[in-house]
Motif scaffolding. Structure first.
Motif, mmCIF file in Angstrom:
data_model
loop_
_atom_site.group_PDB
_atom_site.id
_atom_site.type_symbol
_atom_site.label_atom_id
_atom_site.label_comp_id
_atom_site.label_asym_id
_atom_site.label_seq_id
_atom_site.Cartn_x
_atom_site.Cartn_y
_atom_site.Cartn_z
ATOM 1 N N GLY A 62 82.143 4.369 -16.418
ATOM 2 C CA GLY A 62 82.893 5.051 -17.035
ATOM 3 C C GLY A 62 83.747 4.458 -17.078
ATOM 4 N N VAL A 63 84.536 3.316 -17.856
ATOM 5 C CA VAL A 63 85.911 3.097 -17.630
ATOM 6 C C VAL A 63 86.315 2.718 -19.041
ATOM 7 N N GLU A 64 87.738 2.775 -19.303
ATOM 8 C CA GLU A 64 87.668 1.797 -20.559
ATOM 9 C C GLU A 64 88.534 0.642 -20.916
ATOM 10 N N ILE A 65 87.489 -0.287 -21.703
ATOM 11 C CA ILE A 65 87.288 -1.552 -21.866
ATOM 12 C C ILE A 65 88.363 -2.088 -23.243
ATOM 13 N N VAL A 66 89.879 -2.739 -22.646
ATOM 14 C CA VAL A 66 90.762 -2.510 -23.388
ATOM 15 C C VAL A 66 90.708 -4.196 -24.324
ATOM 16 N N VAL A 67 90.488 -3.842 -25.197
ATOM 17 C CA VAL A 67 90.585 -5.215 -26.060
ATOM 18 C C VAL A 67 91.459 -4.564 -26.477
ATOM 19 N N VAL A 68 92.266 -6.741 -26.000
ATOM 20 C CA VAL A 68 93.478 -7.027 -26.248
ATOM 21 C C VAL A 68 93.797 -8.636 -27.132
#
Length: 347
Positions: A62-68
């Motif tokens: 339920g949260v964003e996973i930010v791929v960096v």
């Protein structure tokens, strides 16, 4: 679809681990985005599969996973960033597990090994030896003869770095082919290395099939051999012959990729992601389709099962680095005995 008798890929869920963690940890409910550092450039093998699996986990959490993307030093810079960050469950990494396990051996990161990570494997990948479509080389035998000749050191091989899948592949080919010389040209990821070869900047690439598939299908790269004991079958392409056709005794091991969380993250973090991996990722049609379309092997696992599956390639790469004189630290410091090619149980 590629399959190899040497690749015993188990998909059984380690239910005992889930039960153990679940008994001691509550469900984790993150309250902010998770930072997932891919220590390689965009478009490479790690980046590709991570962008398939991360949304599946994010949807459940339920949260964003930010791929960096944070490339550099064969993945060591981004990996160090994760090790330096708080181990609170909000900073993850992705890679080939053999890299994370052997950075200490190659001296790129000191004092770290496979047990610093809780492991979530998604696919196994295989390197392919390819040349530009207009290359003079039409089969691997011709290329091998050129490498073994006086001019072999002038053959430019595009990889993502010494410890990348392409870098270890060309080193392994050299070992099996009598110790021939070559000129490695490094890029920020396997995708850029494959593109550079297709455009003629390099004469050869040994990066993974998933990084080359579209260029092969598009007629820009000519595949000569797959580092396996069986052909690689890609839709729309003639089967790519196995390297054992020319180097029958070459050691081979599956190269597993996945997402890794520091092993000392809160137990509820690991228990929750374990559950999501088993319930959502291990049967995900998105991941299966990716593997089938790009020449990877669908092989999701996690925890102790994933660690056991990873150890053959970890041992192979650590001991090969020692044999080539590339090891800064002896593999025994991470619990590997290269005389017996076994794990000794820790450092």
């Amino acid at each position: 679809m590629f399959r190899s008798s040497r690749w015993m890929l188990s998909a059984a869920a380690p239910a005992l681990l889930v039960a153990t963690l679940g008994a001691t940890a509550q469900e984790w409910q993150p309250d902010r985005p998770i930072n997932l550092i891919v220590p390689w450039g965009a478009g490479g093998s790690t980046d590709q599969v991570t962008r398939v699996t991360a949304p599946l986990i994010a949807e459940e959490l339920g949260v964003e996973i930010v791929v960096v993307n944070q490339p550099g030093a064969s993945g060591a810079i981004g990996t160090q960033e994760v090790l330096n960050a708080p181990h609170d469950g909000y900073t993850w990494t992705a890679n080939a597990i053999a890299n994370n396990a052997t950075y200490s051996v190659t001296g790129l990161l000191e004092g770290t090994d496979i047990d610093d990570w809780h492991i979530y494997l998604s696919v196994a990948n295989v390197p392919v030896v390819s040349v530009p479509a207009d290359s003079q080389f039409t089969d691997f035998g011709q290329l091998l003869e050129a490498f073994q000749s006086e001019g072999g050191r002038g053959i430019a091989v595009a990889t993502a770095g010494i410890t990348s899948s392409g870098g270890t592949a060309i080193a392994a080919l050299s070992d099996a082919g009598g110790g021939f010389e070559y000129n490695m040209v490094t890029y920020d990821g396997g995708g850029p290395a494959a593109i550079a070869t297709a455009s003629g900047e390099a004469m050869v690439t040994t990066q993974l099939a998933v990084e080359q598939t579209e260029l092969i299908r598009g007629g820009r790269l000519r595949p000569l051999a797959v580092l396996s004991d069986e052909p690689l079958v890609l839709e729309g392409v003639d089967p790519i012959p196995p390297i054992t056709q020319w180097l029958p005794d070459m050691p081979l091991a599956p190269d597993y990729f996945g997402i890794f969380i520091p092993a000392d993250a809160p137990p509820e973090v690991l228990a929750t992601v374990d559950r999501i991996w088993e319930e959502k990722v291990m049967n995900a049609p998105e991941l299966k389709a990716y593997a089938e379309n790009f020449g990877a092997v669908f092989a999701p696992s996690y925890g102790e099962e994933a660690r056991a599956l990873a150890m053959p390639v970890v041992i192979l790469e650590a001991c090969s680095a020692l044999e080539r004189g590339e090891a800064v630290n002896d593999p025994s410091t991470i619990g590997i005995d290269c005389e017996t090619r076994t794990e000794t149980g820790g450092n």
